[in-house]
Design a protein around this motif. Sequence first.
Motif, PDB file in Angstrom:
ATOM      1  N   ALA A   1      11.651  10.886   6.859  1.00 39.53           N
ATOM      2  CA  ALA A   1      11.555  11.836   7.966  1.00 39.53           C
ATOM      3  C   ALA A   1      10.448  11.474   8.946  1.00 39.53           C
ATOM      4  CB  ALA A   1      11.342  13.246   7.421  1.00 39.53           C
ATOM      5  N   ASP A   2       9.454  10.678   8.508  1.00 41.58           N
ATOM      6  CA  ASP A   2       8.370  10.296   9.417  1.00 41.58           C
ATOM      7  C   ASP A   2       8.747   9.123  10.311  1.00 41.58           C
ATOM      8  OD1 ASP A   2       8.328   8.163   7.658  1.00 41.58           O
ATOM      9  OD2 ASP A   2       6.293   8.513   6.922  1.00 41.58           O
ATOM     10  N   GLY A   3       9.987   8.663  10.239  1.00 46.30           N
ATOM     11  CA  GLY A   3      10.451   7.574  11.083  1.00 46.30           C
ATOM     12  C   GLY A   3      10.337   6.199  10.467  1.00 46.30           C
TER      13      GLY A   3
ATOM     14  N   ILE B   1      25.893  -3.714  -1.806  1.00 46.39           N
ATOM     15  CA  ILE B   1      27.019  -3.001  -2.408  1.00 46.39           C
ATOM     16  C   ILE B   1      27.638  -1.992  -1.440  1.00 46.39           C
ATOM     17  CG2 ILE B   1      26.251  -3.327  -4.781  1.00 46.39           C
ATOM     18  CD1 ILE B   1      25.089  -0.499  -4.713  1.00 46.39           C
ATOM     19  N   GLY B   2      27.300  -2.128  -0.156  1.00 44.42           N
ATOM     20  CA  GLY B   2      27.945  -1.310   0.862  1.00 44.42           C
ATOM     21  C   GLY B   2      27.577   0.154   0.845  1.00 44.42           C
ATOM     22  N   VAL B   3      26.366   0.483   0.407  1.00 41.20           N
ATOM     23  CA  VAL B   3      25.920   1.878   0.384  1.00 41.20           C
ATOM     24  C   VAL B   3      25.134   2.198   1.643  1.00 41.20           C
ATOM     25  CG1 VAL B   3      24.388   3.535  -0.755  1.00 41.20           C
ATOM     26  CG2 VAL B   3      25.894   2.082  -2.117  1.00 41.20           C
ATOM     27  N   HIS B   4      25.564   3.248   2.336  1.00 40.91           N
ATOM     28  CA  HIS B   4      24.838   3.800   3.477  1.00 40.91           C
ATOM     29  C   HIS B   4      25.022   5.307   3.365  1.00 40.91           C
ATOM     30  CE1 HIS B   4      24.517  -0.232   5.207  1.00 40.91           C
ATOM     31  NE2 HIS B   4      25.804  -0.372   4.923  1.00 40.91           N
ATOM     32  N   ALA B   5      24.054   5.981   2.759  1.00 45.02           N
ATOM     33  CA  ALA B   5      24.257   7.375   2.367  1.00 45.02           C
ATOM     34  C   ALA B   5      23.093   8.260   2.780  1.00 45.02           C
ATOM     35  CB  ALA B   5      24.466   7.468   0.856  1.00 45.02           C
ATOM     36  N   ARG B   6      23.440   9.492   3.077  1.00 45.50           N
ATOM     37  CA  ARG B   6      22.430  10.499   3.351  1.00 45.50           C
ATOM     38  C   ARG B   6      21.804  10.973   2.042  1.00 45.50           C
ATOM     39  NH1 ARG B   6      22.657  16.170   4.579  1.00 45.50           N
ATOM     40  NH2 ARG B   6      24.935  16.167   4.339  1.00 45.50           N
ATOM     41  N   ILE B   7      20.529  11.323   2.104  1.00 49.38           N
ATOM     42  CA  ILE B   7      19.812  11.830   0.936  1.00 49.38           C
ATOM     43  C   ILE B   7      19.506  13.315   1.145  1.00 49.38           C
ATOM     44  CG2 ILE B   7      17.709  11.673  -0.457  1.00 49.38           C
ATOM     45  CD1 ILE B   7      17.460   8.757   0.441  1.00 49.38           C
ATOM     46  N   VAL B   8      19.812  14.123   0.144  1.00 43.70           N
ATOM     47  CA  VAL B   8      19.473  15.546   0.184  1.00 43.70           C
ATOM     48  C   VAL B   8      18.439  15.822  -0.901  1.00 43.70           C
ATOM     49  CG1 VAL B   8      21.704  16.234   1.123  1.00 43.70           C
ATOM     50  CG2 VAL B   8      21.393  16.146  -1.353  1.00 43.70           C
ATOM     51  N   PRO B   9      17.496  16.741  -0.655  1.00 43.00           N
ATOM     52  CA  PRO B   9      16.502  17.067  -1.681  1.00 43.00           C
ATOM     53  C   PRO B   9      17.130  17.876  -2.809  1.00 43.00           C
ATOM     54  CG  PRO B   9      16.196  18.460   0.251  1.00 43.00           C
ATOM     55  CD  PRO B   9      17.258  17.467   0.615  1.00 43.00           C
ATOM     56  N   LEU B  10      16.688  17.606  -4.031  1.00 46.41           N
ATOM     57  CA  LEU B  10      17.173  18.300  -5.208  1.00 46.41           C
ATOM     58  C   LEU B  10      16.004  18.842  -6.011  1.00 46.41           C
ATOM     59  CD1 LEU B  10      19.757  15.645  -6.487  1.00 46.41           C
ATOM     60  CD2 LEU B  10      20.263  17.688  -5.131  1.00 46.41           C
ATOM     61  N   GLY B  11      16.252  19.951  -6.684  1.00 43.86           N
ATOM     62  CA  GLY B  11      15.262  20.514  -7.585  1.00 43.86           C
ATOM     63  C   GLY B  11      15.811  20.572  -8.993  1.00 43.86           C
TER      64      GLY B  11
ATOM     65  N   ALA C   1       0.833  -1.199   0.000  1.00 44.70           N
ATOM     66  CA  ALA C   1       0.000   0.000   0.000  1.00 44.70           C
ATOM     67  C   ALA C   1       0.867   1.247   0.000  1.00 44.70           C
ATOM     68  CB  ALA C   1      -0.911  -0.010   1.228  1.00 44.70           C
ATOM     69  N   ALA C   2       0.404   2.258  -0.725  1.00 43.54           N
ATOM     70  CA  ALA C   2       1.128   3.519  -0.778  1.00 43.54           C
ATOM     71  C   ALA C   2       1.022   4.258   0.553  1.00 43.54           C
ATOM     72  CB  ALA C   2       0.579   4.389  -1.898  1.00 43.54           C
ATOM     73  N   LEU C   3       2.010   5.095   0.817  1.00 41.69           N
ATOM     74  CA  LEU C   3       2.084   5.866   2.051  1.00 41.69           C
ATOM     75  C   LEU C   3       1.973   7.348   1.757  1.00 41.69           C
ATOM     76  CD1 LEU C   3       5.089   3.981   3.682  1.00 41.69           C
ATOM     77  CD2 LEU C   3       2.668   3.766   4.304  1.00 41.69           C
ATOM     78  N   PRO C   4       1.657   8.156   2.777  1.00 33.57           N
ATOM     79  CA  PRO C   4       1.655   9.607   2.574  1.00 33.57           C
ATOM     80  C   PRO C   4       3.057  10.109   2.247  1.00 33.57           C
ATOM     81  CG  PRO C   4       0.541   9.010   4.623  1.00 33.57           C
ATOM     82  CD  PRO C   4       1.254   7.783   4.131  1.00 33.57           C
ATOM     83  N   ARG C   5       3.133  11.315   1.737  1.00 36.03           N
ATOM     84  CA  ARG C   5       4.410  11.912   1.359  1.00 36.03           C
ATOM     85  C   ARG C   5       5.267  12.179   2.597  1.00 36.03           C
ATOM     86  NH1 ARG C   5       6.239  14.168  -3.255  1.00 36.03           N
ATOM     87  NH2 ARG C   5       7.770  15.860  -3.181  1.00 36.03           N
ATOM     88  N   SER C   6       6.566  11.883   2.486  1.00 34.42           N
ATOM     89  CA  SER C   6       7.527  12.172   3.540  1.00 34.42           C
ATOM     90  C   SER C   6       8.909  12.218   2.918  1.00 34.42           C
ATOM     91  CB  SER C   6       7.484  11.106   4.640  1.00 34.42           C
ATOM     92  OG  SER C   6       8.422  11.392   5.660  1.00 34.42           O
ATOM     93  N   GLN C   7       9.707  13.185   3.316  1.00 34.69           N
ATOM     94  CA  GLN C   7      11.039  13.354   2.731  1.00 34.69           C
ATOM     95  C   GLN C   7      11.951  12.189   3.102  1.00 34.69           C
ATOM     96  OE1 GLN C   7      12.830  17.250   3.135  1.00 34.69           O
ATOM     97  NE2 GLN C   7      14.871  16.382   3.328  1.00 34.69           N
TER      98      GLN C   7
END
Length: 229
Positions: A167-169, A92-102, A77-83
């Motif tokens: 961001a909603d946990g 592949i050993g990726v553990h990275a922070r995500i930043v918003p882009l426009g 089921a789809a969820l509400p919007r959250s960053q």
Amino acid sequence: MRTNRAGGRHGTPWRAAGAAVVLTVAMAGAAMLGVAMRPETTAPPPQPLTQAGPTPSADRADPDLVPPSEEPRDGAAALPRSQPTAVSIPQIGVHARIVPLGTNPDGTVQTPPLEQADLTGWYEPGASPGETGNAVIVGHVDNRNGPAVFWELGALQPGSSIRVSRADGRTLTFTVEAVRSYPKTDFPSTLVYGPNDRPGLRLVTCGGQFDRSARTYLNNTVVFATLAE
């Protein structure tokens, strides 16, 4: 020399002074500008810079990737919007922070700073991970210092897991359905940025041969994934 299984990175271009590895994706219409856009928009999806135009008609068809149907399919089921805040790909050993882009003033999609190649970026005008639609996360494959966050992206296989924290946990798990390499002149804009009747995820980086004269990679590696139940 290391090889990307979905099209490959050949040689070590980060040793060439000034080598820049960027994702060049242009917007197909002015309606795509701004952060208020949601997946239900009918505006044309972003296209590669060399393919920019009023329609996505040049998109390549992929028989293994079924376009959205008129009727919703079974799935999580789809969820509400959250960053989204972080992406993890243990395989592949990726553990990275995500930043918003426009988008940039010229209509191209922004990318994380090249000097911070351990960051990934979420295309904020589109869906967020977990919403109905395709959430898009981009990252560099390398920079002049060496491999970057998505260096091994092409090594993923169908069934691999991608975890995205929000961001909603919530932490969501997406299952990889396909990994493809496309020429930047034939980028599948609709499959990446277009509509989806399920919560989808697209990871995008550069790949293929490195053109030293243009100082860019010739392909994009794209991972297609869907929210797991």
